[in-house]
Design an enzyme around this catalytic site. Structure first.
Site, PDB file in Angstrom:
ATOM      1  N   GLU A 166       0.977  -1.164  -0.083  1.00 31.15           N
ATOM      2  CA  GLU A 166       0.017  -0.137   0.132  1.00 31.15           C
ATOM      3  C   GLU A 166       0.855   1.104   0.105  1.00 31.15           C
ATOM      4  OE1 GLU A 166      -2.944  -0.024   3.025  1.00 31.15           O
ATOM      5  OE2 GLU A 166      -4.098  -1.694   2.354  1.00 31.15           O
ATOM      6  N   GLU A 371      -5.155  -8.596   0.958  1.00 32.02           N
ATOM      7  CA  GLU A 371      -6.036  -8.289   2.304  1.00 32.02           C
ATOM      8  C   GLU A 371      -7.396  -7.971   1.947  1.00 32.02           C
ATOM      9  OE1 GLU A 371      -4.283  -4.957   4.568  1.00 32.02           O
ATOM     10  OE2 GLU A 371      -2.224  -5.721   4.112  1.00 32.02           O
TER      11      GLU A 371
HETATM   12  C1  GBH Z   1      -4.305  -2.095   5.706  1.00 38.28           C
HETATM   13  O1  GBH Z   1      -4.613  -0.672   5.577  1.00 38.28           O
HETATM   14  C2  GBH Z   1      -2.992  -2.339   5.937  1.00 38.28           C
HETATM   15  O2  GBH Z   1      -2.035  -3.079   4.930  1.00 38.28           O
HETATM   16  C3  GBH Z   1      -2.683  -3.113   7.452  1.00 38.28           C
HETATM   17  O3  GBH Z   1      -1.521  -2.935   8.035  1.00 38.28           O
HETATM   18  C4  GBH Z   1      -4.053  -2.694   8.098  1.00 38.28           C
HETATM   19  O4  GBH Z   1      -3.903  -2.957   9.447  1.00 38.28           O
HETATM   20  C5  GBH Z   1      -5.381  -3.002   7.584  1.00 38.28           C
HETATM   21  O5  GBH Z   1      -5.522  -2.536   6.163  1.00 38.28           O
HETATM   22  C6  GBH Z   1      -6.575  -2.733   8.341  1.00 38.28           C
HETATM   23  O6  GBH Z   1      -6.699  -1.146   8.432  1.00 38.28           O
HETATM   24  O7  GBH Z   1      -9.829   6.121   5.708  1.00 38.28           O
HETATM   25  O8  GBH Z   1     -12.241   6.422   5.998  1.00 38.28           O
HETATM   26  O9  GBH Z   1     -10.977   6.767   3.865  1.00 38.28           O
HETATM   27  C7  GBH Z   1      -5.618  -0.237   5.003  1.00 38.28           C
HETATM   28  C8  GBH Z   1      -5.937   1.231   4.781  1.00 38.28           C
HETATM   29  C9  GBH Z   1      -8.251   1.229   4.703  1.00 38.28           C
HETATM   30  C10 GBH Z   1      -6.700   3.083   3.869  1.00 38.28           C
HETATM   31  C11 GBH Z   1      -9.485   1.971   4.259  1.00 38.28           C
HETATM   32  C12 GBH Z   1      -8.008   3.866   3.334  1.00 38.28           C
HETATM   33  C13 GBH Z   1     -10.275   4.108   3.418  1.00 38.28           C
HETATM   34  C14 GBH Z   1     -11.326   4.426   4.281  1.00 38.28           C
HETATM   35  N1  GBH Z   1      -6.929   1.949   3.935  1.00 38.28           N
HETATM   36  N2  GBH Z   1      -9.115   3.392   3.949  1.00 38.28           N
HETATM   37  S1  GBH Z   1     -10.892   5.901   5.018  1.00 38.28           S
END
Ligand code: GBH
EC number: 3.2.1.21
Length: 469
Positions: A166, A371
């Protein structure tokens, strides 16, 4: 209940990341990373939580691998801590750190589990941040050196090498909104970070090709499904702009060998992109055996008219700064529920939509869900069990969405649940639990949630129960 069946060749796995589970932050020569610094800075993480101990996986890895084996999973996606194997981010490698991952990889192979190693899941050595971090070109060169060291040590015992996890988060949350380490809020630096992450990916990919020619190469992107609030030209254009920042800023160089022209034009007021040198985009376009996709929720945008109240229901967190650099006139609307404990909306059809798009725009590119999963407020019942029906329902619906895409011809080869264990959920610390296995942080005891039992059966049979609407 009817079942849909995945073929035996479909890979079922689970995923974790080093800083989120390992602990042992100061052991055996590990150096500090930006997440150590950030989590130890008051006010940065919920309850001041840090990854100092986490799920103590550094000491408990044999038992954790036994859990993966008992779950019957074919693969395990983990990340290598850069500061554990190269404490200063360049120069000397730490043999004790390399040995840890060597034992881990051998332990997986002994148990018949395919090692899928991520080189970088956000834990940049602090020394490299002190020298400028991802906005600086040299960090990409240091990453190439780090990649050479770990690929030389682990080589083709690692089945799949994933360069980055990511990069969207590393760049925009780390340097734009500042809700991730290193917590900087500099829009131009965020875009420079985007580029140096793309470059680092290409340089490290080349290392894998040279040093481990039989290993598979991949990268993991958190791709966004962005919907305009209406079909007005302004809203559709807002969605296009966010798509450029979120998705095509990475897919462009990595899969097509060039940044999209609209991205460069949209962000011209933030940066002139002069950090992109001749040939960089070609380096980033190293051919991938598999593209990893992380998916959790979808995004709804509209053009902001400049005076009505804004929603800003995106990844600002507590920050006043937007991760969407150069797009201040785009507003992020709250989504219809249901939601997970993260407040993220649950939208399985968007995953099918995303996979169909990738199949259409990048034909012939094999895909993997690296994921998908959810945090919910788990309750331990009197009988000691965790009846996490909401998580099972979330997983079932999203895996069904993957089956929908496969039936329409998209080449999705596997699915990794996030996460194997409850762990340090970055800015939210230990408050949010994503594991299919519960971790009691007082005793470090592991307990299978109902979702783990459910996932084990799915991996064993390939048969998915249908969602019950
Ligand atoms: C992943 O990030 C990571 O790779 C992992 O380490 C982490 O633990 C897991 O997911 C759970 O978070 O932020 O309201 O706009 C995911 C990160 C999640 C970022 C969804 C963008 C969109 C919703 N992403 N997010 S918001």
């Amino acid at each position: 209940m009817t079942a849909r069946t995945f073929p035996e060749s479909f890979l079922w796995g689970s995923a974790t990341a080093a800083y989120q589970i390992e602990g042992a932050a100061a052991e055996d020569g590990r150096g500090p990373s930006i997440w150590d610094t950030y989590s130890h800075t008051p006010g940065r993480t919920l309850n001041g939580d840090t990854g100092d101990v986490a799920a103590d996986h550094y000491h408990r890895w044999p038992q954790d691998l036994d859990h993966i084996a008992e779950l019957g999973l074919g693969a395990y996606r983990f990340s290598i801590s850069w500061p554990r194997v190269q404490p200063g981010g360049s120069g000397r490698f730490n043999q004790a750190g390399l040995d840890f991952y060597s034992r881990l990889v051998d332990g997986l192979l002994e148990r018949g589990i395919r090692p899928v190693a991520t080189m970088y899941h956000w834990d940049l050595p602090q020394e490299l941040e002190d020298a400028g971090g991802w906005p600086v070109r040299d960090t990409a060169l240091r990453f190439e050196e780090y990649a050479s060291g770990i690929v030389a040590a682990l080589g083709d015992r690692v089945h799949t090498w994933t360069t980055l996890n990511e990069p969207w988060c590393s760049a925009y949350l780390g340097y734009g909104s500042g809700v991730h380490a290193p917590g900087r809020t500099e829009p131009a630096a965020a875009l420079a970070a985007v580029h140096h992450l793309n470059l680092a990916h290409g340089l490290a990919g080349r290392v894998v090709r040279e040093l481990a020619p039989t290993a598979e190469l991949s990268v993991t992107l958190n791709l966004h499904v962005i919907r305009p609030a209406s079909d007005s030209a302004a809203d559709v254009d807002a969605a296009r702009r966010i798509d450029a920042l979120a998705n095509r800023a990475f897919l462009g160089p990595m899969l097509n060998g060039a940044y999209p022209a609209d991205l460069l034009a949209d962000t011209a007021g933030v940066t002139d992109w002069s950090f992109v040198r001749q040939g960089d985009e070609k380096v980033a376009a190293v051919p991938l055996d598999v593209l990893g996709v992380n998916y959790y929720s979808s995004t709804l945008v509209r053009a902001w008219d400049g005076h009505s109240a804004r929603s800003d229901a995106d990844g600002h967190g507590a920050s006043a700064h937007s991760p969407w650099v150069g797009a201040d006139d785009v507003d992020f609307l709250p989504q219809p529920g249901p939601y997970t404990a993260m407040g993220w909306n649950i939208d399985p059809p968007a995953l099918t939509e995303l996979l169909l798009r990738l199949g259409r725009e990048h034909p012939g590119q094999p895909l993997m869900i690296t994921e998908n999963g959810a945090a919910f407020d788990d309750v331990v019942s009197a009988d000691g069990r965790i009846h996490d029906d909401l998580r099972i329902d979330y997983l079932r619906r999203h895996i069904s969405a993957v089956a929908d895409a496969r039936e329409q011809g998209v080449d999705v080869r596997g699915y990794f649940v996030w996460s194997l264990l409850d762990n340090f959920e970055w800015g939210y610390g230990y408050d949010r639990r994503f594991g299919i296995i519960r971790v009691d942080y007082d005793t470090q005891e592991r307990t299978w949630k109902d979702s783990a039992h459910w996932y084990r059966r799915l991996a064993a049979t390939g048969e998915l129960d249908q969602p019950q609407d």
